[in-house]
Design a protein around this motif. Structure first.
Motif, PDB file in Angstrom:
ATOM      1  N   GLY A 193       0.804  -1.208   0.000  1.00 60.45           N
ATOM      2  CA  GLY A 193       0.000   0.000   0.000  1.00 60.45           C
ATOM      3  C   GLY A 193       0.839   1.261   0.000  1.00 60.45           C
ATOM      4  N   ALA A 194       1.947   1.239   0.746  1.00 59.43           N
ATOM      5  CA  ALA A 194       2.844   2.397   0.775  1.00 59.43           C
ATOM      6  C   ALA A 194       3.515   2.611  -0.577  1.00 59.43           C
ATOM      7  N   LEU A 195       3.908   1.504  -1.236  1.00 56.18           N
ATOM      8  CA  LEU A 195       4.537   1.612  -2.565  1.00 56.18           C
ATOM      9  C   LEU A 195       3.545   2.196  -3.587  1.00 56.18           C
ATOM     10  N   ALA A 196       2.303   1.708  -3.520  1.00 53.70           N
ATOM     11  CA  ALA A 196       1.291   2.201  -4.464  1.00 53.70           C
ATOM     12  C   ALA A 196       1.001   3.680  -4.231  1.00 53.70           C
ATOM     13  N   GLN A 197       0.887   4.080  -2.958  1.00 47.47           N
ATOM     14  CA  GLN A 197       0.638   5.484  -2.636  1.00 47.47           C
ATOM     15  C   GLN A 197       1.779   6.371  -3.115  1.00 47.47           C
ATOM     16  N   LYS A 198       3.021   5.903  -2.904  1.00 48.90           N
ATOM     17  CA  LYS A 198       4.201   6.683  -3.327  1.00 48.90           C
ATOM     18  C   LYS A 198       4.224   6.852  -4.845  1.00 48.90           C
ATOM     19  N   TYR A 199       3.903   5.766  -5.564  1.00 54.10           N
ATOM     20  CA  TYR A 199       3.893   5.840  -7.031  1.00 54.10           C
ATOM     21  C   TYR A 199       2.877   6.872  -7.514  1.00 54.10           C
ATOM     22  N   ASN A 200       1.679   6.845  -6.931  1.00 60.95           N
ATOM     23  CA  ASN A 200       0.663   7.815  -7.346  1.00 60.95           C
ATOM     24  C   ASN A 200       1.113   9.249  -7.080  1.00 60.95           C
ATOM     25  N   GLU A 201       1.792   9.479  -5.966  1.00 61.46           N
ATOM     26  CA  GLU A 201       2.304  10.819  -5.663  1.00 61.46           C
ATOM     27  C   GLU A 201       3.365  11.235  -6.672  1.00 61.46           C
ATOM     28  N   GLU A 202       4.242  10.293  -7.075  1.00 58.55           N
ATOM     29  CA  GLU A 202       5.267  10.595  -8.085  1.00 58.55           C
ATOM     30  C   GLU A 202       4.624  10.918  -9.440  1.00 58.55           C
ATOM     31  N   VAL A 203       3.548  10.213  -9.759  1.00 58.92           N
ATOM     32  CA  VAL A 203       2.833  10.473 -11.017  1.00 58.92           C
ATOM     33  C   VAL A 203       2.221  11.863 -11.011  1.00 58.92           C
ATOM     34  N   GLU A 204       1.631  12.245  -9.889  1.00 55.59           N
ATOM     35  CA  GLU A 204       1.031  13.575  -9.787  1.00 55.59           C
ATOM     36  C   GLU A 204       2.075  14.654 -10.019  1.00 55.59           C
ATOM     37  N   VAL A 205       3.256  14.500  -9.428  1.00 57.91           N
ATOM     38  CA  VAL A 205       4.337  15.468  -9.606  1.00 57.91           C
ATOM     39  C   VAL A 205       4.773  15.499 -11.070  1.00 57.91           C
ATOM     40  N   ALA A 206       4.917  14.317 -11.701  1.00 59.16           N
ATOM     41  CA  ALA A 206       5.370  14.242 -13.094  1.00 59.16           C
ATOM     42  C   ALA A 206       4.392  14.925 -14.042  1.00 59.16           C
ATOM     43  N   LEU A 207       3.098  14.741 -13.801  1.00 57.55           N
ATOM     44  CA  LEU A 207       2.106  15.331 -14.694  1.00 57.55           C
ATOM     45  C   LEU A 207       2.061  16.850 -14.607  1.00 57.55           C
ATOM     46  N   ARG A 208       2.529  17.379 -13.514  1.00 63.49           N
ATOM     47  CA  ARG A 208       2.562  18.837 -13.368  1.00 63.49           C
ATOM     48  C   ARG A 208       3.887  19.432 -13.825  1.00 63.49           C
ATOM     49  N   ASP A 209       4.810  18.594 -14.235  1.00 66.72           N
ATOM     50  CA  ASP A 209       6.145  19.049 -14.645  1.00 66.72           C
ATOM     51  C   ASP A 209       6.150  19.254 -16.163  1.00 66.72           C
ATOM     52  N   LYS A 210       5.936  20.483 -16.618  1.00 69.05           N
ATOM     53  CA  LYS A 210       5.865  20.767 -18.055  1.00 69.05           C
ATOM     54  C   LYS A 210       7.197  20.531 -18.758  1.00 69.05           C
ATOM     55  N   SER A 211       8.296  20.745 -18.052  1.00 62.86           N
ATOM     56  CA  SER A 211       9.612  20.490 -18.634  1.00 62.86           C
ATOM     57  C   SER A 211       9.777  19.002 -18.942  1.00 62.86           C
ATOM     58  N   LEU A 212       9.333  18.167 -18.021  1.00 61.93           N
ATOM     59  CA  LEU A 212       9.399  16.719 -18.232  1.00 61.93           C
ATOM     60  C   LEU A 212       8.503  16.309 -19.388  1.00 61.93           C
ATOM     61  N   GLU A 213       7.324  16.919 -19.481  1.00 59.02           N
ATOM     62  CA  GLU A 213       6.404  16.604 -20.580  1.00 59.02           C
ATOM     63  C   GLU A 213       6.998  16.984 -21.930  1.00 59.02           C
ATOM     64  N   ARG A 214       7.638  18.151 -22.008  1.00 61.31           N
ATOM     65  CA  ARG A 214       8.250  18.574 -23.274  1.00 61.31           C
ATOM     66  C   ARG A 214       9.359  17.617 -23.700  1.00 61.31           C
ATOM     67  N   LYS A 215      10.147  17.141 -22.727  1.00 56.48           N
ATOM     68  CA  LYS A 215      11.214  16.179 -23.060  1.00 56.48           C
ATOM     69  C   LYS A 215      10.617  14.867 -23.570  1.00 56.48           C
ATOM     70  N   TRP A 216       9.528  14.457 -22.931  1.00 49.22           N
ATOM     71  CA  TRP A 216       8.867  13.218 -23.374  1.00 49.22           C
ATOM     72  C   TRP A 216       8.304  13.388 -24.783  1.00 49.22           C
ATOM     73  N   LEU A 217       7.699  14.541 -25.060  1.00 49.38           N
ATOM     74  CA  LEU A 217       7.166  14.803 -26.400  1.00 49.38           C
ATOM     75  C   LEU A 217       8.284  14.838 -27.437  1.00 49.38           C
ATOM     76  N   ALA A 218       9.405  15.463 -27.089  1.00 53.80           N
ATOM     77  CA  ALA A 218      10.544  15.506 -28.012  1.00 53.80           C
ATOM     78  C   ALA A 218      11.065  14.097 -28.286  1.00 53.80           C
ATOM     79  N   HIS A 219      11.046  13.246 -27.273  1.00 53.29           N
ATOM     80  CA  HIS A 219      11.493  11.863 -27.434  1.00 53.29           C
ATOM     81  C   HIS A 219      10.641  11.120 -28.458  1.00 53.29           C
ATOM     82  N   HIS A 220       9.334  11.401 -28.502  1.00 46.62           N
ATOM     83  CA  HIS A 220       8.431  10.697 -29.408  1.00 46.62           C
ATOM     84  C   HIS A 220       8.203  11.435 -30.731  1.00 46.62           C
ATOM     85  N   ALA A 221       8.881  12.565 -30.950  1.00 45.89           N
ATOM     86  CA  ALA A 221       8.678  13.325 -32.191  1.00 45.89           C
ATOM     87  C   ALA A 221       8.993  12.482 -33.421  1.00 45.89           C
TER      88      ALA A 221
END
Length: 431
Positions: A213-241
């Motif tokens: 349960g702690a691992l699952a909760q931590k993963y969801n928190e990491e996902v929330e942070v990642a989705l709000r990180d526009k710099s990370l999103e731009r790098k991911w988009l560039a990777h799939h260009a």
């Protein structure tokens, strides 16, 4: 010789010709090149054949109804067209009824009283534009007069203006509508990279397997942070260009000139951020994928693999993981060199075409074999407008126009995500 301002020009032979004349006149009256004919034959138009945004209306739309009539226009017809225009959306700021019939003082007086009444109700004003008024406007612009009535005004070669048009090119066929399949969402939607745990799954794990349960909760928190990180999103988009380039549609562009030869032509097509556009043979660089949160494998005995890539219930951490996020532009495309007095280049989702000369009644093709473009949509299915602008050294004002792209669902929608994705199966028997 009498001028068109004192002698009537011959009436247009068709309603289509009259709408063209009216649209050109309204470009002058409204002070904007962005005047558009509304819809196509058979579609409901709510009383509006032509519309645009005049400078004097501060962004509001104005509309016009074109009436090519053999008999004088009646008051009943005027009221009927105004009632239909009241339903046009967004609401009009002005409405014009253009007609081929001669002026009528009684009708003009009725319209003036109608406008007083409409003003008190906060509704748009109405104006009648008779054939004599249209003739006066044409007489004041030699290029429009020569365009629609060449026998009334002969322009010298230096005075004549080229007419420029732009088309998509598929094979040998020019077209105004380009049909493209959607790009797989897993290449455009950053949120699809993550599989957060469901709320009830985490609650179950916390009660039965606290460590999981702690691992699952931590993963969801990491996902929330990642989705709000526009710099990370731009790098991911560039990777799939590069992958989006492979899914894109190859097409050509055709430029057509009429009226007179055009010299030193520049054409711009603006794709905005709804599409990515590349030169054929010039894919974007491959960029390493940024580090993303990794979904943990749990030690609970009953783990089932997803049979399909479906989103679970994302109510857990208060944000919608399935939504599409805004993505920035990906530019990084090189310019091509001039080839026989022409070139094509792409930068920041804008296509630029250069042509040294193009004779009248000729069409020059940038075909998809060697110098065309690749278009990859980043939007859901639907119809989208692509604006183009044409300029030339012997053109007094730039010409503006539109092309369309119809984005349709992919023929195959059963594309599996890469790698193994596991999810806790809350439906399994109690451990």
């Amino acid at each position: 010789m009498p001028s068109p301002s004192t002698t009537e020009l011959p009436l247009p032979k068709s309603w289509d010709e009259f709408e063209d004349i009216t649209a050109d006149i309204l470009k002058l009256r409204w002070g904007t090149p962005h005047v558009t004919r509304h819809g196509r034959p058979g579609q409901p138009q709510k009383g509006v054949d032509v519309y645009g945004r005049p400078k004097h209306l501060d962004g509001k739309y104005a509309g016009a109804q074109c009436k090519r009539l053999s008999d004088p226009i009646s008051w009943h017809t005027v009221k009927n067209e105004v009632e239909k225009a009241d339903e046009f959306l967004p609401p009009l700021g002005e409405f014009i009824i253009a007609t081929t019939t001669p002026r009528d003082a009684n009708l003009q007086e009725k319209v003036r009283f109608l406008n007083v009444e409409r003003h008190s109700l906060g509704k748009f004003p109405v104006e009648l534009l008779f054939w004599e008024d249209i003739c006066l406007d044409l007489a004041g612009d030699k290029h429009l007069l020569a365009k629609h009535f060449p026998n009334w005004n002969k322009l010298s070669v230096d005075e004549r203006q080229p007419s420029i048009d732009v088309h998509w090119l598929l094979g040998e066929e020019p077209t105004k509508i380009l049909r493209i399949e959607t790009t797989p969402e897993k290449l455009t939607n950053f949120a699809m990279q993550f599989k957060p745990f469901r709320r009830n799954d985490i609650e179950y794990l916390k009660s039965k397997h606290p460590q999981d349960g702690a691992l699952a909760q931590k993963y969801n928190e990491e996902v929330e942070v990642a989705l709000r990180d526009k710099s990370l999103e731009r790098k991911w988009l560039a990777h799939h260009a590069f992958d989006r380039y492979k899914f894109g549609k190859k097409c050509g562009v055709a430029v057509e000139v009429d009226g007179v030869e055009a010299r030193d032509i520049l054409i711009y097509l603006d794709f905005s951020d709804q599409f990515e556009v590349y030169e054929i043979g010039c894919p974007p660089e491959k960029i390493d994928c940024p580090e993303l949160p990794v979904r943990p494998r749990l030690s609970a005995e009953r783990i089932s693999r997803l049979n399909s890539f479906n989103f679970p219930d994302y109510g857990l951490i208060g944000i919608d993981f399935s939504q599409s996020f805004d993505i920035g532009r990906l530019s990084a495309l090189r310019l091509t060199s001039h080839i026989k007095g022409r070139s094509i280049s792409v930068k920041d989702n804008e296509v630029k075409l250069c042509i040294s000369r193009l004779a009248q009644r000729r069409m020059l093709s940038f075909n998809d074999d060697d110098d065309g473009i690749v278009v990859a949509p980043k939007v859901v299915d639907g119809r989208y407008k692509i604006r183009w602008t044409a300029d030339a050294v012997n053109l007094e004002e730039r010409i503006h126009g539109e092309l369309e792209i119809e984005v349709v669902p992919r023929s195959s929608t059963n594309e599996e995500p890469e790698g193994d994705v596991a999810a806790f199966d809350i439906e399994s028997k109690e451990l």
